[in-house]
Design a protein around this motif. Structure first.
Motif, PDB file in Angstrom:
ATOM      1  N   TYR A 103      -5.225   2.675  -3.578  1.00 38.57           N
ATOM      2  CA  TYR A 103      -4.222   1.942  -2.603  1.00 38.57           C
ATOM      3  C   TYR A 103      -3.510   1.548  -2.824  1.00 38.57           C
ATOM      4  O   TYR A 103      -2.909   0.625  -2.123  1.00 38.57           O
ATOM      5  CB  TYR A 103      -5.515   0.395  -2.052  1.00 38.57           C
ATOM      6  CG  TYR A 103      -7.162   0.950  -2.250  1.00 38.57           C
ATOM      7  CD1 TYR A 103      -7.103   1.040  -1.455  1.00 38.57           C
ATOM      8  CD2 TYR A 103      -7.806   0.732  -2.711  1.00 38.57           C
ATOM      9  CE1 TYR A 103      -9.151   1.903  -0.870  1.00 38.57           C
ATOM     10  CE2 TYR A 103      -9.902   1.283  -3.403  1.00 38.57           C
ATOM     11  CZ  TYR A 103      -9.810   1.533  -1.815  1.00 38.57           C
ATOM     12  OH  TYR A 103     -10.263   1.786  -1.885  1.00 38.57           O
ATOM     13  N   GLU A 158      -7.496  -5.119  -0.543  1.00 37.35           N
ATOM     14  CA  GLU A 158      -7.700  -7.118  -1.196  1.00 37.35           C
ATOM     15  C   GLU A 158      -8.767  -7.398  -1.588  1.00 37.35           C
ATOM     16  O   GLU A 158      -8.639  -7.904  -2.415  1.00 37.35           O
ATOM     17  CB  GLU A 158      -7.628  -7.790   0.825  1.00 37.35           C
ATOM     18  CG  GLU A 158      -8.201  -8.837   0.181  1.00 37.35           C
ATOM     19  CD  GLU A 158      -7.794  -9.757   1.616  1.00 37.35           C
ATOM     20  OE1 GLU A 158      -8.169 -10.831   1.161  1.00 37.35           O
ATOM     21  OE2 GLU A 158      -7.747  -9.495   2.121  1.00 37.35           O
ATOM     22  N   LEU A 207      -2.125 -10.388   5.991  1.00 37.42           N
ATOM     23  CA  LEU A 207      -1.466  -8.919   6.531  1.00 37.42           C
ATOM     24  C   LEU A 207       0.210  -9.219   7.294  1.00 37.42           C
ATOM     25  O   LEU A 207       0.246 -10.019   8.391  1.00 37.42           O
ATOM     26  CB  LEU A 207      -2.306  -8.566   6.570  1.00 37.42           C
ATOM     27  CG  LEU A 207      -3.354  -7.445   6.314  1.00 37.42           C
ATOM     28  CD1 LEU A 207      -4.280  -6.804   6.852  1.00 37.42           C
ATOM     29  CD2 LEU A 207      -3.360  -7.494   4.478  1.00 37.42           C
ATOM     30  N   LYS A 267       1.850  -4.900   3.996  1.00 42.60           N
ATOM     31  CA  LYS A 267       1.512  -5.578   3.024  1.00 42.60           C
ATOM     32  C   LYS A 267       0.998  -6.713   2.862  1.00 42.60           C
ATOM     33  O   LYS A 267       0.429  -7.387   4.153  1.00 42.60           O
ATOM     34  CB  LYS A 267       2.869  -5.981   2.268  1.00 42.60           C
ATOM     35  CG  LYS A 267       3.302  -7.115   3.027  1.00 42.60           C
ATOM     36  CD  LYS A 267       4.916  -7.014   2.308  1.00 42.60           C
ATOM     37  CE  LYS A 267       5.833  -8.378   2.588  1.00 42.60           C
ATOM     38  NZ  LYS A 267       6.717  -8.931   2.101  1.00 42.60           N
ATOM     39  N   LEU A 268      -0.045  -6.713   1.689  1.00 41.55           N
ATOM     40  CA  LEU A 268      -1.278  -7.249   1.417  1.00 41.55           C
ATOM     41  C   LEU A 268      -0.851  -8.939   0.780  1.00 41.55           C
ATOM     42  O   LEU A 268       0.662  -8.515  -0.392  1.00 41.55           O
ATOM     43  CB  LEU A 268      -2.593  -7.641   0.561  1.00 41.55           C
ATOM     44  CG  LEU A 268      -3.093  -8.424   0.263  1.00 41.55           C
ATOM     45  CD1 LEU A 268      -3.898  -9.240   1.401  1.00 41.55           C
ATOM     46  CD2 LEU A 268      -4.589  -8.105  -1.348  1.00 41.55           C
ATOM     47  N   MET A 325      -6.949  -1.577   4.008  1.00 41.85           N
ATOM     48  CA  MET A 325      -6.683  -2.214   3.627  1.00 41.85           C
ATOM     49  C   MET A 325      -7.457  -3.725   3.478  1.00 41.85           C
ATOM     50  O   MET A 325      -7.238  -4.672   2.361  1.00 41.85           O
ATOM     51  CB  MET A 325      -5.192  -3.421   4.261  1.00 41.85           C
ATOM     52  CG  MET A 325      -3.660  -2.647   5.089  1.00 41.85           C
ATOM     53  SD  MET A 325      -3.158  -2.601   3.125  1.00 41.85           S
ATOM     54  CE  MET A 325      -2.592  -4.220   2.658  1.00 41.85           C
ATOM     55  N   PRO A 327       0.718  -1.134  -0.090  1.00 38.17           N
ATOM     56  CA  PRO A 327       0.156   0.206   0.154  1.00 38.17           C
ATOM     57  C   PRO A 327       1.103   1.254  -0.002  1.00 38.17           C
ATOM     58  O   PRO A 327       2.260   1.039   0.028  1.00 38.17           O
ATOM     59  CB  PRO A 327      -0.119  -0.463   1.439  1.00 38.17           C
ATOM     60  CG  PRO A 327      -0.094  -0.815   2.518  1.00 38.17           C
ATOM     61  CD  PRO A 327       0.843  -1.522   1.590  1.00 38.17           C
TER      62      PRO A 327
END
Length: 228
Positions: free
Chosen positions: A216, A162, A180, A189-190, A158, A151
């Motif tokens: 995003y 996603e 995450l 971060k995803l 988040m 992101p």
């Protein structure tokens, strides 16, 4: 009498001599006689010592998927096939040669004298075999990919990030588990897993689509990739 022992040197010599002027154990096309003799062998004969038997073995092996459908009586033992007692010889120089045996040789340089009916049957069987081989479904190549989606900052939503990523739907793409992962300064971060069909999905194009959610997504990286 037929072939009584295909595991001994003497038995292999008899088989090799029998196939000197023949492509098959009997007739003009592969049959259960070939299947029975093929299964009686523990492995391919030595091509140096038994070239004709080795050539026959390799040819019959190409029909292995078709064994149950080949003509003939599958219940007969292999000893029911092959030369009569008077024809058995271990000396290649004395191997019997029938007047029409050249017609049986699929590997002959010339087919000028081949029986038309035998040629038709052979070509039909070869065409059928090729058609079945081509019709067999090929395994689909797939890969398991772990994708990192970063992101802009710690204030990025988040959940919305996603949801945007998973909104991408394609034939050959299946989204998997996600989590995450902290990367510092309160930013996460995803990390998401996906399965793709290699011929249908380009990862570069997929990453470009994800990056298009620019409210995003700052960037994407392939963290791991493994073929299924």
């Amino acid at each position: 009498m037929g072939f009584t022992d295909l595991l001994s040197e003497a038995g292999l010599a008899v088989l090799n001599n029998w196939l000197t002027t023949r492509s098959y154990i009997t007739g003009y096309a592969p049959s259960q006689a070939d299947v029975a003799c093929f299964k009686a062998l523990s492995s391919s004969p030595d091509a140096t010592k038994y070239p004709h038997a080795a050539r026959w073995y390799k040819h019959i092996a190409s029909y292995e998927d078709e064994f149950p459908t080949l003509p003939g009586e599958a219940t007969k033992p292999y000893t029911a096939y092959g030369p009569e007692v008077a024809e058995v010889t271990l000396n290649p120089a004395k191997a019997p040669v029938a007047a029409d045996d050249d017609d049986d040789n699929l590997f002959s340089d010339s087919e000028d004298d081949e029986d038309p009916e035998a040629a038709r049957i052979r070509e039909e069987r070869l065409a059928e075999y090729r058609k079945k081989k081509e019709a067999k479904p090929k395994p689909v190549a797939k890969s398991v990919v772990t994708l990192d989606v970063k992101p802009w900052d710690d204030e990025t939503d988040m959940a919305a990030l996603e949801s945007s990523v998973r909104s991408i739907e394609k034939d050959g793409l299946v989204w998997g588990a996600s989590k995450l992962v902290p990367i510092g300064y309160g930013i996460k971060k995803l990390q998401i897993t996906l399965v793709v069909e290699d011929e249908k999905i380009s990862l570069d194009e997929l990453q470009e689509e994800i990056s298009a959610f620019e409210d995003y997504v700052q960037s994407t990286d392939v963290a791991a990739m493994q073929k299924l």
